[in-house]
Structures are given as structure tokens and as C-alpha cells.
Design an enzyme around this catalytic site. Structure first.
Site, PDB file in Angstrom:
ATOM      1  N   CYS A  79      14.621  -1.461   9.248  1.00 13.40           N
ATOM      2  CA  CYS A  79      14.858  -0.348  10.165  1.00 13.40           C
ATOM      3  C   CYS A  79      14.745  -0.806  11.624  1.00 13.40           C
ATOM      4  CB  CYS A  79      13.907   0.811   9.851  1.00 13.40           C
ATOM      5  SG  CYS A  79      14.474   2.399  10.518  1.00 13.40           S
ATOM      6  N   HIS A 167      14.581   1.959   4.135  1.00 20.96           N
ATOM      7  CA  HIS A 167      13.203   1.575   3.820  1.00 20.96           C
ATOM      8  C   HIS A 167      13.068   1.225   2.333  1.00 20.96           C
ATOM      9  CE1 HIS A 167      11.220   2.564   7.654  1.00 20.96           C
ATOM     10  NE2 HIS A 167      12.193   3.447   7.778  1.00 20.96           N
ATOM     11  N   GLU A 169      10.501   0.055   0.887  1.00 17.45           N
ATOM     12  CA  GLU A 169       9.112   0.187   0.444  1.00 17.45           C
ATOM     13  C   GLU A 169       8.773   1.550  -0.140  1.00 17.45           C
ATOM     14  OE1 GLU A 169       9.070   1.016   4.962  1.00 17.45           O
ATOM     15  OE2 GLU A 169      10.209  -0.146   3.505  1.00 17.45           O
ATOM     16  N   SER A 221     -23.214   2.064  -2.721  1.00 12.09           N
ATOM     17  CA  SER A 221     -22.972   3.505  -2.675  1.00 12.09           C
ATOM     18  C   SER A 221     -22.793   4.095  -4.062  1.00 12.09           C
ATOM     19  CB  SER A 221     -21.702   3.780  -1.856  1.00 12.09           C
ATOM     20  OG  SER A 221     -20.559   3.305  -2.550  1.00 12.09           O
ATOM     21  N   GLY A 222     -22.644   3.219  -5.062  1.00 16.99           N
ATOM     22  CA  GLY A 222     -22.315   3.690  -6.399  1.00 16.99           C
ATOM     23  C   GLY A 222     -20.822   3.733  -6.633  1.00 16.99           C
ATOM     24  N   GLY A 223     -20.041   3.508  -5.566  1.00 11.57           N
ATOM     25  CA  GLY A 223     -18.592   3.536  -5.679  1.00 11.57           C
ATOM     26  C   GLY A 223     -18.007   2.196  -6.055  1.00 11.57           C
ATOM     27  N   VAL A 224     -16.681   2.164  -6.181  1.00  8.45           N
ATOM     28  CA  VAL A 224     -15.969   0.976  -6.640  1.00  8.45           C
ATOM     29  C   VAL A 224     -16.107  -0.180  -5.650  1.00  8.45           C
ATOM     30  CG1 VAL A 224     -13.712   0.042  -7.248  1.00  8.45           C
ATOM     31  CG2 VAL A 224     -14.315   2.364  -7.934  1.00  8.45           C
ATOM     32  N   ASP A 225     -15.874   0.093  -4.373  1.00  7.51           N
ATOM     33  CA  ASP A 225     -15.805  -0.983  -3.379  1.00  7.51           C
ATOM     34  C   ASP A 225     -17.118  -1.751  -3.264  1.00  7.51           C
ATOM     35  OD1 ASP A 225     -13.269   0.029  -2.942  1.00  7.51           O
ATOM     36  OD2 ASP A 225     -13.877   1.216  -1.205  1.00  7.51           O
ATOM     37  N   SER A 226     -18.216  -1.039  -3.057  1.00  6.85           N
ATOM     38  CA  SER A 226     -19.495  -1.728  -2.871  1.00  6.85           C
ATOM     39  C   SER A 226     -19.952  -2.413  -4.159  1.00  6.85           C
ATOM     40  CB  SER A 226     -20.567  -0.756  -2.380  1.00  6.85           C
ATOM     41  OG  SER A 226     -20.839   0.251  -3.335  1.00  6.85           O
ATOM     42  N   THR A 227     -19.612  -1.835  -5.305  1.00  5.00           N
ATOM     43  CA  THR A 227     -20.005  -2.436  -6.585  1.00  5.00           C
ATOM     44  C   THR A 227     -19.269  -3.748  -6.825  1.00  5.00           C
ATOM     45  OG1 THR A 227     -20.467  -0.261  -7.539  1.00  5.00           O
ATOM     46  CG2 THR A 227     -20.145  -2.084  -9.076  1.00  5.00           C
TER      47      THR A 227
END
Length: 509
Positions: A79, A167, A169, A221-227
Site C-alpha cells: 500500500c 493488504h 495481511e 501473575s498466574g497468567g500465561v506470559d509470566s508462567t
């Protein structure tokens, strides 16, 4: 070793989608703003120029020096990127006199072009531009057209240079991913070898080298990222990692104890710190959402500073920062408008004396989950819904009190438990309840009530950059609404949020 692709960002709303499609091809890529290319261009196997809300014809057009790229590295302009190449390299761009927004079909394709290998005539593409290329750049030829756009795509094959005015994508471009694959694999000869296993192996080695025998403190935090970040770092430095899970008083119902329980048996050193009164006291009387985030971010720093001093030899603070956090925190054209502050992006105060390590900062959320699976992390944990860092503070519109937190925790618990019981939890990307600063009239028994209104929110998404509201069954919403009103004292009205992102963000604050 993975081979890299550079995506130069001119401020398009779709730039991150380009990166996601490239990553789906098992090709590693990085996004860098056009005006901050402090990188070694020769280290990239291919370059993609993004779209932009600007016009190449305007005085405030975004300019870039392509002398180290054009004819030296395979180049694809999308574009604005295609129009930039045309406008400044011998062609001409003019305002469109026909509608060039939305769905279109490629009615003419040069099938000798490698870019369109395997793409069928009539393939649907997505247009989004107000300018159009009237005259092609020097030494180029047209390789695709739509009914309204003569020069929908062009190429200078001797330079491995291609331009497209649509586009590829976005999902509306049916063969868009195939076109990107043709450019990267067939034309640029990039090896599609970037996999979760490769990422894990490389990251663990880098962490070993970077951290050595130092100790690291990580906020779980118990979440995906920090785990996932914790497991990666633990594999690199073992018991030199100390994880801390802070109860900021803004967690979901029983979440402090439940999260500590879920980490048992994972081999991680995890310490629970109850700082709920400290956080709530800091937020007293504050109703501005941006100020809430900043106060919570500073409070986390204060807590971690205190905890780090209890760990002899702690020199690093690990964070579960992911790529969307990083991208949203940098600017393409001057200081960007603040959408929201990320308390886990950027440096630390000097007094903390800790260096930051962010092993996931180049991954999207779904990629973090795939890495987690490759590391053998329990699927229930990996499927856990995202939860905002500031917690319920940004789901309580207005000031924060213990009473409001208790009400929202009870409402949220009924909603999330209902999703689980009705096998809807895994069909939803993120869900939660919002306590509104609104009271409404109601009737309970023979008495008139004037109590709180809560909104329920459930969205479908891949990584949170865009999201659609989930069409939950009416019967389910009716059941949950009745349970909330009958069991949560202080609430007499429940509404369901049916707005999508954009324009509405997932969180209300």
C-alpha cells in the site's frame, strides 16, 4: 539460527498483522519504525514496507532512505510502501477517482510472476487507500490488476522488488498469506525454520550467558506470559530464580490461593506476598484510569524493591513483557497518543539497582502459548484467559474501595464459573465483569431498590490486537444474570457488552 525479516512501520493499523502472518510461516520478523532504524540492515534477508495513514503526495509524507535496501535486499512494498517506491523512483501517484476501499478481485494476473504463484484469477483482496499508482516506477512492470485498480501490483524482478496496493495481511485477502509466502520463501529464499522449540533452545542459552550465576526475581501473575517466562528462566538458571506472586487486592475471587496452588509441583521457587491493603490505600479516591495504572505500577515497583532486598545476590527483575506491549510503547511519528500505560514496559527506577530481563518480548500471545506447550506446561494454565496487570482496578469505573472490589469479585466469579460449567470458557479469548459508576432503579420483592449496574464482556481474539464480542447463548446470559442479581448484594442490573475492537478496547479503562 533463524533468518530475519524486517518490517518497516509507517504507522499502519495493520502492521502487526503483517508480522503475525510472517510468523505463521515460521519466519522470524521484527517491526521497526521507519524513523528509528538503528539496526544492521544487512542482517535481514528481506524487507517489507507497511501501509500508512499518510499520503506520499502530502507535505507531511513519511520519508525513508532506501539506498541500503532497494536493489540490495528483496523488498515488498504494501500500500503506502508500494506507492512510496512508485512516487520517488520514477513513477507517479495521484488521488483515486474511484472507490479503492474494501473487497476487490484480481481480474488480471501475470502468472509468470513468482509473487502470484498458486494464486487464482479472481482472488479476493482488500484495498484501503485514497491514492493510486498512475505511472509505475522505472524498470517495473504491472503484474496484477483489479477492475478499478490498474496497477494493483508491480515488480522490478532484476532487483527482487515488488509492490502491492492491497493488504495481504488481512483475512479478507484470501490468498494474502500465499503471496507473503511466495515473496519470503520463493523470492527472498528465507528458510522457514523459526519454531517454538528453536526459540526455547536459543532463549535458554542466551539467558544462561546473560545472567550467569546471578539471581533473578520474577513477578508471577498466574497468567500465561509470566508462567512461560518463569519456566524458560528456570530451565536456564534453576534455583537462582525466585518468583514472587503479589496479591494487590485487585485479583479475582480466591485467586491468590488458587494461583499459588497451581504452581505447586512445577519446581519453581514461589513466594506469595499479600500487599492488598497497601495497593488499595494507594488508590483511595483515585478515579482516573491512567493514574490508577501508574499508581499500581509504582506500587509493584515498591513491593518488588522490598522483596529483592531480601534475596541476597538478586541483580535482575524478570518480566513477562510480550511483543504487543513493546510495539504499543514505541512511536512511529513523534510521541504517540497514550492508549494505556504498560507497567511492565520500559526501565526501572534507579533506586532498584536491578536490570530487566524479558525473554518473551518478541513474541505474540499465541506464540507464547505455543512455546509453553513445547516446554510441557499444563494446557489448563496455557488456556487461562488474559487478565490485565492492574486487575480489577480498571474494571471498576471510578474510585476503588474494598466494598466495590468484593462486589466485582463475586460477580466475576459467577460469570467465569458459568462459562466453565457450560463448556464456553475455551471458546472465549477473554471475559470479565465491569462495575459501572451507575445506579439503577429495581424491584426486589415488594421493595424498590437503587443499586449497582454491572456489564459482562466476552471477546474472541488471537492476541488482543483486534477482538469481536462473543455471541453467548441467551439462555446462558439469562442464567448468569439471575445468579448475579440473586446472590450479589448491591447489584440489581446486568448488561452485556456487544462492541468490538476497534473501536472499543477490550477493557473499559
Amino acid at each position: 539460527m533463524e533468518e530475519k525479516v524486517l518490517i518497516i512501520d509507517f504507522g499502519s493499523q495493520y502492521t502487526q498483522l503483517i508480522a503475525r502472518r510472517v510468523r505463521e510461516l515460521f519466519v522470524y520478523c521484527e517491526i521497526h519504525p521507519y524513523n528509528n532504524l538503528k539496526i544492521d540492515l544487512s542482517s535481514f534477508k528481506a524487507v517489507i514496507l507497511s501501509g500508512s495513514p499518510f499520503s506520499v503526495r502530502s507535505e507531511d509524507a513519511l520519508h525513508i532512505d532506501l539506498s541500503e535496501i532497494k536493489s540490495k535486499i528483496p523488498l515488498l512494498g504494501v500500500c503506502y510502501g508500494a506507492q512510496y517506491i512508485a512516487h520517488f523512483f520514477g513513477g507517479k501517484v495521484i488521488p483515486s477517482n474511484k472507490r479503492e476501499y474494501g473487497r476487490a478481485k484480481l481480474i488480471n494476473i501475470d502468472f509468470k510472476s513468482l509473487l502470484f504463484k498458486g494464486v487464482n484469477k479472481g482472488s479476493q483482496v482488500w484495498m484501503s487507500h485514497s491514492d493510486t499508482i498512475e505511472i509505475l516506477p522505472t524498470n517495473s512492470k504491472c503484474v496484477a490488476s483489479t477492475e478499478d485498480v490498474k496497477n494493483a501490483s508491480f515488480s522490478i524482478e532484476s532487483e527482487n522488488l515488488y509492490g502491492i496496493q492491497f493488504h495481504p495481511e488481512v483475512y479478507h485477502s484470501v490468498d494474502g498469506k500465499k503471496i507473503l509466502e511466495n515473496f519470503l520463501i520463493k523470492i527472498a529464499k528465507v528458510k522457514p525454520n523459526w519454531t517454538p522449540d528453536l526459540f526455547s533452545e536459543k532463549t535458554i542459552l542466551e539467558l544462561k550467558s546473560k545472567i550467569g550465576n546471578d539471581k533473578v526475581i520474577l513477578g508471577l501473575s498466574g497468567g500465561v506470559d509470566s508462567t512461560v517466562a518463569a519456566v524458560l528462566i528456570h530451565k536456564a538458571i534453576k534455583d537462582n530464580l525466585q518468583c514472587v506472586f503479589v496479591n494487590n487486592g485487585l485479583l479475582r475471587k480466591n485467586e491468590f490461593d488458587n494461583v499459588l496452588d497451581q504452581y505447586k509441583g512445577m519446581g519453581l521457587n514461589v513466594k506469595g506476598v499479600d500487599a492488598s491493603d497497601f495497593f488499595i490505600s494507594k488508590l483511595k479516591g483515585v478515579d482516573d484510569p491512567e493514574l490508577k495504572r501508574k499508581i499500581i505500577g509504582k506500587a509493584f515497583v515498591d513491593v518488588f524493591d522490598k522483596e529483592s532486598k531480601l534475596i541476597q545476590g538478586a541483580k535482575w527483575l524478570a518480566q513477562g513483557t510480550i511483543y504487543p506491549d513493546v510495539i504499543e510503547s514505541i512511536s512511529v511519528k513523534g510521541p504517540s497518543a497514550t492508549i494505556k500505560s504498560h507497567h511492565n514496559v520500559g526501565g526501572l527506577p534507579d533506586f532498584m539497582k536491578l536490570s530487566v530481563v524479558e525473554p518473551l518480548k518478541m513474541l505474540f500471545k499465541d506464540e507464547v502459548r505455543r512455546v509453553g506447550r513445547s516446554l510441557g506446561i499444563d494446557s489448563k494454565l496455557l488456556k487461562r484467559h488474559p487478565f490485565p496487570g492492574p486487575g480489577l482496578a480498571i474494571r471498576i469505573l471510578g474510585d476503588i474501595t474494598h466494598e466495590k472490589v468484593k462486589i466485582l469479585q463475586d460477580v466475576d466469579h459467577i460469570f467465569i464459573s458459568g462459562l466453565i460449567d457450560h463448556n464456553l470458557y475455551d471458546k472465549v479469548w477473554q471475559a470479565g465483569a465491569i462495575l459501572l459508576p451507575v445506579k439503577s432503579v429495581g424491584v426486589m420483592g415488594d421493595e424498590r431498590t437503587y443499586e449497582q449496574c454491572v456489564a459482562l464482556r466476552a471477546v474472541e481474539s488471537t492476541d488482543g490486537m483486534t477482538a469481536d464480542w462473543v455471541n453467548l447463548p441467551y439462555e446462558f446470559l439469562q442464567e448468569v444474570s439471575n445468579k448475579i442479581i440473586n446472590n450479589v448484594k448491591g447489584v440489581n442490573r446486568v448488561v452485556y457488552d456487544i462492541s468490538s475492537k476497534p473501536p472499543a478496547t477490550i477493557e473499559w479503562e
